[in-house]
Design a protein around this motif. Structure first.
Motif, mmCIF file in Angstrom:
data_model
loop_
_atom_site.group_PDB
_atom_site.id
_atom_site.type_symbol
_atom_site.label_atom_id
_atom_site.label_comp_id
_atom_site.label_asym_id
_atom_site.label_seq_id
_atom_site.Cartn_x
_atom_site.Cartn_y
_atom_site.Cartn_z
ATOM 1 N N LEU A 20 0.781 -1.509 -0.026
ATOM 2 C CA LEU A 20 0.049 0.192 -0.067
ATOM 3 C C LEU A 20 0.260 1.271 0.049
ATOM 4 O O LEU A 20 0.204 2.178 -0.622
ATOM 5 C CB LEU A 20 -0.946 0.057 1.061
ATOM 6 N N LEU A 21 1.454 0.974 0.554
ATOM 7 C CA LEU A 21 2.582 2.370 0.628
ATOM 8 C C LEU A 21 3.202 2.707 0.139
ATOM 9 O O LEU A 21 3.814 3.642 -1.049
ATOM 10 C CB LEU A 21 4.021 2.197 1.831
ATOM 11 N N PHE A 22 3.690 1.466 -0.865
ATOM 12 C CA PHE A 22 4.376 1.461 -2.624
ATOM 13 C C PHE A 22 3.502 1.925 -3.863
ATOM 14 O O PHE A 22 3.288 3.156 -4.059
ATOM 15 C CB PHE A 22 4.737 0.160 -3.392
ATOM 16 N N ALA A 23 2.910 1.565 -3.394
ATOM 17 C CA ALA A 23 1.352 1.980 -4.710
ATOM 18 C C ALA A 23 1.007 3.273 -4.136
ATOM 19 O O ALA A 23 0.478 3.983 -5.202
ATOM 20 C CB ALA A 23 0.078 0.973 -4.110
ATOM 21 N N LEU A 24 0.964 3.749 -3.345
ATOM 22 C CA LEU A 24 0.956 5.645 -2.969
ATOM 23 C C LEU A 24 1.889 5.945 -3.179
ATOM 24 O O LEU A 24 2.070 6.918 -3.920
ATOM 25 C CB LEU A 24 0.468 5.621 -1.108
ATOM 26 N N PHE A 25 3.263 6.258 -3.026
ATOM 27 C CA PHE A 25 4.243 6.269 -3.432
ATOM 28 C C PHE A 25 3.973 6.795 -4.744
ATOM 29 O O PHE A 25 4.746 7.547 -5.325
ATOM 30 C CB PHE A 25 5.428 6.144 -2.998
ATOM 31 N N TRP A 26 3.923 5.898 -5.914
ATOM 32 C CA TRP A 26 3.920 5.399 -7.172
ATOM 33 C C TRP A 26 2.574 6.354 -7.422
ATOM 34 O O TRP A 26 2.204 7.016 -8.656
ATOM 35 C CB TRP A 26 3.704 3.953 -7.226
ATOM 36 N N ALA A 27 1.448 6.197 -7.224
ATOM 37 C CA ALA A 27 0.291 7.166 -7.238
ATOM 38 C C ALA A 27 0.082 8.373 -7.353
ATOM 39 O O ALA A 27 -0.467 9.212 -8.256
ATOM 40 C CB ALA A 27 -1.193 6.085 -6.772
ATOM 41 N N TYR A 28 0.690 8.381 -6.206
ATOM 42 C CA TYR A 28 0.939 10.436 -6.322
ATOM 43 C C TYR A 28 2.119 11.086 -7.214
ATOM 44 O O TYR A 28 1.955 11.940 -7.430
ATOM 45 C CB TYR A 28 1.416 10.801 -4.691
ATOM 46 N N ARG A 29 2.866 10.023 -7.059
ATOM 47 C CA ARG A 29 4.617 10.187 -8.146
ATOM 48 C C ARG A 29 3.474 9.972 -9.618
ATOM 49 O O ARG A 29 3.940 11.466 -10.358
ATOM 50 C CB ARG A 29 5.037 9.231 -8.198
ATOM 51 N N GLY A 30 2.470 9.492 -10.050
ATOM 52 C CA GLY A 30 2.327 9.535 -11.035
ATOM 53 C C GLY A 30 1.249 10.510 -11.595
ATOM 54 O O GLY A 30 1.236 11.093 -12.586
ATOM 55 N N THR A 94 -15.196 -4.531 11.874
ATOM 56 C CA THR A 94 -15.761 -3.248 11.579
ATOM 57 C C THR A 94 -14.161 -2.308 10.073
ATOM 58 O O THR A 94 -14.999 -2.466 9.217
ATOM 59 C CB THR A 94 -16.605 -2.485 12.714
ATOM 60 N N MET A 95 -13.891 -1.589 10.865
ATOM 61 C CA MET A 95 -13.002 -0.871 10.368
ATOM 62 C C MET A 95 -12.268 -1.444 9.636
ATOM 63 O O MET A 95 -12.225 -0.760 8.427
ATOM 64 C CB MET A 95 -11.692 -0.647 11.299
ATOM 65 N N MET A 96 -11.333 -2.736 9.162
ATOM 66 C CA MET A 96 -10.895 -3.360 8.312
ATOM 67 C C MET A 96 -11.585 -4.021 7.170
ATOM 68 O O MET A 96 -11.000 -4.075 6.116
ATOM 69 C CB MET A 96 -9.985 -4.988 8.613
ATOM 70 N N ILE A 97 -12.909 -3.666 7.665
ATOM 71 C CA ILE A 97 -13.742 -4.702 6.476
ATOM 72 C C ILE A 97 -14.151 -3.571 6.040
ATOM 73 O O ILE A 97 -14.033 -2.932 4.211
ATOM 74 C CB ILE A 97 -15.567 -5.077 6.781
ATOM 75 N N ILE A 98 -13.985 -1.681 6.178
ATOM 76 C CA ILE A 98 -14.326 -0.791 5.635
ATOM 77 C C ILE A 98 -13.023 -0.052 4.468
ATOM 78 O O ILE A 98 -12.782 0.044 3.663
ATOM 79 C CB ILE A 98 -14.443 -0.119 6.522
ATOM 80 N N ALA A 99 -12.299 -0.509 5.393
ATOM 81 C CA ALA A 99 -10.881 -0.190 4.763
ATOM 82 C C ALA A 99 -11.013 -0.853 3.473
ATOM 83 O O ALA A 99 -10.295 -0.690 2.505
ATOM 84 C CB ALA A 99 -8.964 -0.761 5.465
ATOM 85 N N VAL A 100 -10.680 -1.957 3.106
ATOM 86 C CA VAL A 100 -10.986 -3.172 1.885
ATOM 87 C C VAL A 100 -11.644 -3.186 1.215
ATOM 88 O O VAL A 100 -11.329 -2.628 -0.191
ATOM 89 C CB VAL A 100 -10.885 -4.973 3.021
ATOM 90 N N GLY A 101 -12.690 -3.223 1.850
ATOM 91 C CA GLY A 101 -14.118 -1.971 0.704
ATOM 92 C C GLY A 101 -13.947 -0.642 0.162
ATOM 93 O O GLY A 101 -13.463 -0.708 -0.727
ATOM 94 N N ILE A 102 -12.983 -0.291 0.964
ATOM 95 C CA ILE A 102 -12.302 1.393 0.267
ATOM 96 C C ILE A 102 -10.852 1.003 -0.587
ATOM 97 O O ILE A 102 -11.228 1.847 -2.041
ATOM 98 C CB ILE A 102 -11.709 1.915 1.293
ATOM 99 N N TRP A 126 -8.254 6.570 -2.559
ATOM 100 C CA TRP A 126 -8.732 6.084 -1.764
ATOM 101 C C TRP A 126 -7.578 4.734 -0.911
ATOM 102 O O TRP A 126 -8.129 4.754 0.002
ATOM 103 C CB TRP A 126 -9.506 5.019 -3.279
ATOM 104 N N PHE A 127 -6.450 4.845 -1.593
ATOM 105 C CA PHE A 127 -5.663 4.117 -1.033
ATOM 106 C C PHE A 127 -5.158 5.199 0.792
ATOM 107 O O PHE A 127 -5.035 4.343 0.920
ATOM 108 C CB PHE A 127 -4.803 4.065 -1.730
#
Length: 154
Positions: A20-30, A94-102, A126-127
């Protein structure tokens, strides 16, 4: 079986967080650098989402065999007032179901968008929200509320 699932669930948090951290770095970079959304970018999105789904399945299996959750469900009236029991019986799941849904919705939206910038932006937003939910709901070893080891071994 319970201890094996608990260990796997605990250890799998690290690939989830790392991807997730790598995907976030990559998404913000892009997004911020107006990069082209390539096959590699799509793989980053897919891998982060897949790790989250694997963790979700492990957690769901764990939820149904956990003695803590069993106690919570069978003694709801008293268990809901016990911080640790309530956390694992209700709050964490509950919070993890929400997070995976997001994560799932964000990944699906990003996959279907037309422009590269929109894909990166959607992933980033979203991530980020999902990561914040996840970080707030992990029982970290340093947490004053609910403390569990950061690494469990078999």
């Amino acid at each position: 079986m319970y201890s094996t699932l608990l260990t796997l669930h605990s250890l799998t948090r690290w690939p989830v967080l790392g991807s997730l951290l790598f995907a976030l770095f990559w998404a913000y970079r892009g997004w911020l650098l107006n990069k082209e959304f390539t096959t590699f970018d799509d793989r980053v999105r897919t891998i982060a989402t897949s790790f989250a789904h694997i963790q979700f399945v492990l957690g769901l299996c764990l939820y149904f065999i956990s003695p803590i959750v069993s106690y919570f469900l069978h003694n709801f009236g008293t268990a809901v007032h016990e911080r640790v029991i309530r956390f694992f019986g209700m709050e964490h799941v509950t919070m993890m179901i929400i997070a995976v849904g997001i994560i799932t919705v964000g990944s699906g939206k990003a996959k279907r968008l037309k422009t590269d910038k929109e894909k990166f932006k959607t992933m980033a937003v979203w991530f980020t929200i999902a990561l914040l939910v996840i970080l707030s709901s992990i029982p970290w070893s340093f947490s004053p509320l609910i403390s569990r080891p950061n690494f469990r071994w078999f």
